[in-house]
Structure formats: C-alpha cells, structure tokens
Scaffold this active site. Structure first.
Site, short mmCIF file in Angstrom:
data_model
loop_
_atom_site.label_atom_id
_atom_site.label_comp_id
_atom_site.label_asym_id
_atom_site.label_seq_id
_atom_site.Cartn_x
_atom_site.Cartn_y
_atom_site.Cartn_z
N ASP A 169 0.93 -1.26 0.07
CA ASP A 169 0.11 0.05 0.06
C ASP A 169 0.83 1.20 0.06
OD1 ASP A 169 -2.50 1.31 -0.06
OD2 ASP A 169 -2.56 1.34 2.10
N ASN A 174 1.60 3.18 -3.03
CA ASN A 174 2.22 3.70 -4.41
C ASN A 174 1.89 5.09 -4.79
OD1 ASN A 174 3.83 1.19 -4.38
ND2 ASN A 174 2.37 0.09 -5.52
N ARG A 222 0.07 7.43 -3.09
CA ARG A 222 0.36 8.46 -2.15
C ARG A 222 1.98 8.95 -2.19
NH1 ARG A 222 -1.67 5.97 3.13
NH2 ARG A 222 -1.68 4.09 2.19
N SER A 264 -6.43 -5.89 -6.55
CA SER A 264 -7.64 -6.36 -5.81
C SER A 264 -8.75 -6.25 -6.73
CB SER A 264 -8.01 -5.62 -4.43
OG SER A 264 -8.58 -4.30 -4.62
N GLU A 289 -11.53 -4.57 -5.96
CA GLU A 289 -11.79 -3.35 -5.80
C GLU A 289 -11.01 -2.22 -6.73
OE1 GLU A 289 -11.35 -5.04 -3.39
OE2 GLU A 289 -13.02 -5.28 -2.23
N ASN A 290 -9.79 -2.39 -7.08
CA ASN A 290 -9.08 -1.90 -8.33
C ASN A 290 -9.60 -1.64 -9.45
OD1 ASN A 290 -6.00 -2.96 -6.88
ND2 ASN A 290 -7.07 -1.34 -6.12
N ARG A 320 1.64 -5.07 6.09
CA ARG A 320 1.19 -4.06 5.51
C ARG A 320 1.80 -2.78 5.38
NH1 ARG A 320 -5.16 -2.77 3.89
NH2 ARG A 320 -4.65 -0.76 3.07
#
Length: 312
Positions: free
Chosen positions: A33, A35, A37, A78, A80-81, A203
């Site tokens: 998680d 990338n 930002r 995912s 959701e992506n 994570r």
C-alpha cells in the site's frame, strides 16, 4: 541527518536486526500500500508510484530468500481496483505484464528455482495480462524451491464464496456427503494449487487493516500482522526484518501460552489420561521461563497402582 549518515545508521540497524532473527516465517503475505500517495508526495502520477513499488517488490523477494521464507504472496490488484480510473488501470496492467515477463526470464528466478503463479479471478483481467500470467507459469512451473504468488483480481470473500458454492453444488448433485466436508474440501476449491498457511502479513502505508487478504490461510492460522507507516516504495530491509522479528515474538508468545495452558490442565486434573496436554508441554517446554519449566520427572506418566513394569 545527511544521506550518507542515514545510510550508515540503517546498515548498522539491519545488521543488529539480522543477528536477532533465529527463525523465519514459511509464508509471508504483503499488502503493498502507498504507491499512489508516494507519487503524489513527489509530484508525480500514480504510474510512477507503481513503477517505484515494483522495484521494492524485487528487493523483498531477495530478502525473503535470504532469511529462509519459502512462499511470498503479493496483493497486486484487488477486485476493488477495477474501480480506479481507466488510464491508471491500463498503465497498471501494462506494468504487470512487463514485470511478470521480466521476472519469468530473470536469471535469479531460475537460479533460485522460483515458481511464479497468479491467484484470483484472473479471467476478469485483460487478455494481455492473462497471456503474461500464462508465460510466467510455463517458464517457472517446474520449480518448487520458492513460490511467488501474485494476487490479481483478488478478493478473499469472493474466493470463499465460490468455494462454498462449489461444495454446495457437489452436495446437491450427490457427489459429496455433508459429513465428509473438511478443511481439505474447502482448500481444494480455493486455488488450483496448494497455498501454505500464512505466518506473517505485512501492510505498508500506515493503514492498520488486512483488507480481506487470504482470510482462510491467514486468519485460520492466526497469522502475525505487521503494520508500518512507510509507503511501499520506501519499504526498507530494516522494515522487513522488524516484521520478521514481530512474527518471531508472536510465535514465542503463542508457544508459551500453549505450554502454560497445558500445564494448568495437568495440574488441575492430575490425570494420566491427558496425553495431548503432556505432549504440548514437552514440545514447548523450552519456551517457558526457567522458573516455570517442568522437569522430566514432572512430565513422566504416573504408573497405575498395583502394576509392575514388564521385563523385556
């Protein structure tokens, strides 16, 4: 602190952490998680962040092999992506194609006999991504020394739902008896090939949630979880070693807890018919503080009253 001094301090810290590690987890799962930002903070676009993150992925693969990890699963895309903007999504698909083929051809992958495979609903992915997955599978399918799972079009609940539907269909068709359903029945329907239980979830990016990642293999195994604030492109070897140390500490705590529970059971009941509890204490005795550690005499099964040992 200047850059040279920072690197020097980090190198010393890495050596200290490396000496503290005595045993590695077998299967590590990573939620990569941060990338986007990372890219925004540097004034770039999402694609630049994903490409920077891909370099971290290569390093993590090497670190896993150094400490003795045998399986690594990366949460790359995912379900959701699919809701992301089309341009970002297509650039990510292009990067996945590039890296899958690059990894499949890399000398270090073949030297270390790394098996590359995808898990998830890959049929939802573009044809070019599916072709890259097939290429990586063909190039590395004969290896078994190290397994790299790339989770693509992946959703943990979806995987469990599909497995449950498959079991229900077999029961309805009369091909499976309800009483015969066990852990292996579900696992055989989750993925085409076996996935080990997850020992450690990492994570990055600061969020403290596991995002529906490998729920059967992680939650069922009570995996240790390591959350850290660096964005994925910034994830360092020191961060990785701290994660492994978290796993070790959790494993030691788990062993002590099991040994103490078994000792309490033996002490409370004082029965000779508790072989499982006695076995647990024998296995994990060394994890207890010396003051709590039972002796061999303490663990010896009591002889039944009125019996004599049988001579050989």
């Amino acid at each position: 602190m200047n850059r040279w001094l920072r690197r020097h301090v980090d190198a010393i810290y890495e050596r200290v952490l490396s000496r503290e590690i005595s045993g590695a987890p077998t299967h590590v799962a990573v939620i990569q998680d941060g990338n986007r930002r990372y890219a925004r903070r540097r004034g770039g676009d999402a694609h630049e962040g994903h490409r920077a993150g891909a370099k971290t992925t290569e390093r993590v693969l090497e670190w896993c092999q150094e400490v003795g990890v045998e399986e690594l699963t990366l949460y790359a895309f995912s379900t959701e992506n699919f809701e992301r903007p089309p341009e970002e999504r297509e650039q990510l698909f292009d990067l996945l194609c590039e890296k899958l083929r690059e990894f499949a051809d890399a000398d270090r992958v073949h030297e270390n006999e790394v098996r590359i495979r995808a898990i998830g609903d890959v049929e939802r992915l573009p044809d070019r991504v599916q072709a890259a997955i097939d290429y990586a599978d063909r190039r590395t399918g004969q290896y078994d020394q190290f397994v790299l799972n790339v989770a693509l079009a992946y959703g943990g609940r979806t995987q469990l739902l599909e497995a449950a539907r498959g079991v229900a269909a077999d029961v309805d068709a009369g091909d499976l008896e309800p009483a015969a359903i066990d852990v292996e029945t579900i696992e055989n329907r989750l993925y085409e090939q076996p996935v080990r239980d997850v020992d450690l979830i990492i994570r990055t990016g600061g969020d403290e949630r596991t995002s529906n990642f490998l729920p059967w293999h992680a939650n069922g195994n009570e995996a240790a979880v390591f959350f850290c604030t660096p964005y994925w492109p910034e994830f360092s070897k020191a961060d990785f070693l701290r994660a492994v140390r978290t796993y070790e500490h959790r494993e030691e705590s788990w062993r002590r807890t099991r040994a103490r529970r078994a000792l309490a059971l033996l002490g409370a009941l004082g029965e000779s018919d508790l072989p499982e509890a006695r076995s647990v204490v024998e296995r994990f005795r060394d994890s207890l503080p010396s003051a709590e550690r039972p002796t061999e005499e303490d663990l010896r099964e009591p002889e039944l009253e009125g019996t004599e040992p049988v001579a050989d």
